[in-house]
Design an enzyme around this catalytic site. Structure first.
Site, short mmCIF file in Angstrom:
data_model
loop_
_atom_site.label_atom_id
_atom_site.label_comp_id
_atom_site.label_asym_id
_atom_site.label_seq_id
_atom_site.Cartn_x
_atom_site.Cartn_y
_atom_site.Cartn_z
N SER A 32 -70.97 19.83 47.80
CA SER A 32 -71.74 19.86 46.61
C SER A 32 -71.30 19.10 45.45
O SER A 32 -70.10 19.32 45.02
CB SER A 32 -71.84 21.46 46.37
N ASP A 44 -72.27 19.37 35.59
CA ASP A 44 -72.62 18.65 37.02
C ASP A 44 -73.95 17.71 36.54
O ASP A 44 -75.13 17.82 36.51
CB ASP A 44 -73.40 19.49 38.14
N HIS A 176 -86.47 23.08 45.54
CA HIS A 176 -85.47 23.73 44.65
C HIS A 176 -86.25 24.47 43.68
O HIS A 176 -87.32 24.01 42.85
CB HIS A 176 -84.31 22.65 44.12
C1 SPV Z 1 -75.20 21.53 44.15
O1 SPV Z 1 -74.67 22.53 44.50
O2 SPV Z 1 -74.57 20.74 43.60
C2 SPV Z 1 -76.87 21.66 44.08
C3 SPV Z 1 -77.36 22.86 43.90
O3 SPV Z 1 -77.36 20.62 44.04
S1 SPV Z 1 -77.93 23.37 42.50
O4 SPV Z 1 -76.72 23.35 41.58
O5 SPV Z 1 -78.34 24.75 42.34
O6 SPV Z 1 -78.71 22.47 41.80
MG MG Z 2 -75.94 19.04 43.45
#
Ligand code: SPV
Ligand code: MG
Length: 280
Positions: A32, A44, A176
């Protein structure tokens, strides 16, 4: 997937979390981007480099036998970057990549009011085609992830994109949603008439459990996308708080894994056996 119909894929941000997922009998691991970013204390948002992500994936692959689904975000650039990335990830030991149809740098999907920009369909189609053309093992899966619902594009846009990505050669479609209930996913799944199965990441909508997923019929992979890092952070937060509150570790030590259990996870027994055999 062919054997069980629905596979359960747990997020891993480290070899230790991957070992724990394997012992808990998950079918595979999710490398992830969110979890690794959080491990580095970063959001992220394409801040973690491909090298950092690959290094961790290699370390994970070295300590588990489970297949790894690599979260390669937007593929680190255009179709040329995707060619390079897919080669690297397949060599590193991944069994699948998930590429999402947002612009680089991406913004994490679940954040409130995130700037979510979708890539032009034609450009993403080229990236999927590039990934499919690059893989060596025909069993290496190319999973196209559409963020159309996340970006507010609506179901028709999501279905259209999913169809185009399937035509480009995607083996599965990851749909998603950041809605707190699974209604968008349920509706998409019912409306999906495409030839490839679906993947879901029930991070925002925890009520969609495996039983409901199986009833929908066309979802073959559930990815538990941020549960490893959240569980680890929960445990550390509470343990650290108690140590400071108690003025020592006299209480907390009974409530966390004994060091012998960590030795077991580290396979100290193998080291002991090797010592007896080779250290003279
Ligand atoms: C991740 O786990 O990096 C994903 C899922 O892409 S989410 O963070 O829910 O987009
Ligand atoms: Mg991701």
């Amino acid at each position: 997937m062919a054997e069980t119909g629905l596979v359960h894929i747990m997020a891993a941000h480290s070899p230790l979390s991957a070992i724990l997922a394997e012992e808990a009998r998950f079918d595979g691991l999710w490398a992830s981007g969110f979890e690794l970013s959080a491990l580095y204390g970063l959001p992220d948002m394409s801040l973690i480099s491909m090298t950092q992500h690959l290094d961790m994936l290699r370390a994970i692959a070295g300590r588990t036998t489970l297949p790894i689904v690599a979260d390669i975000d937007t593929g680190y650039g255009n179709a040329i970057n995707v060619i390079h990335a897919v080669g690297e990830y397949e060599r590193a030991g991944a069994s699948a990549v998930v590429i999402e149809d947002k612009t680089f740098p991406k913004v994490t999907s679940l954040v409130a009011d995130g700037r979510q920009e979708l890539l032009r369909i034609e450009e993403f189609q080229g990236k999927i085609k590039a990934a499919v053309a690059t893989r060596r093992d025909p069993d290496f899966l190319v999973i196209a992830r559409t963020e159309a619902l996340i970006a507010g594009g609506g179901e028709a846009e999501a279905l259209h994109r999913a169809k185009v990505y399937t035509d480009a050669g995607a083996d599965l479609i990851l749909i998603h949603s950041k809605k707190k209930d699974p209604s968008e996913i349920v509706s998409f799944s019912r409306a999906w008439t495409g030839t490839v199965p679906l993947v879901v990441v029930p991070n925002a909508y925890p009520d969609l459990d495996a039983e409901r997923v199986k009833a929908l019929g066309n979802i073959r992979m559930m990815i538990y996308g941020n549960y490893g890092i959240r569980a680890a952070a929960t445990a550390m937060k509470e343990t650290f708080r108690r140590i400071m509150a108690d003025g020592g570790v006299q209480n907390v030590h009974k409530d966390i894994l004994p060091v012998e259990e960590i030795f077991r996870l580290q396979k100290m027994d193998e080291v002991k056996a090797a010592e007896a055999r080779f250290l003279r």
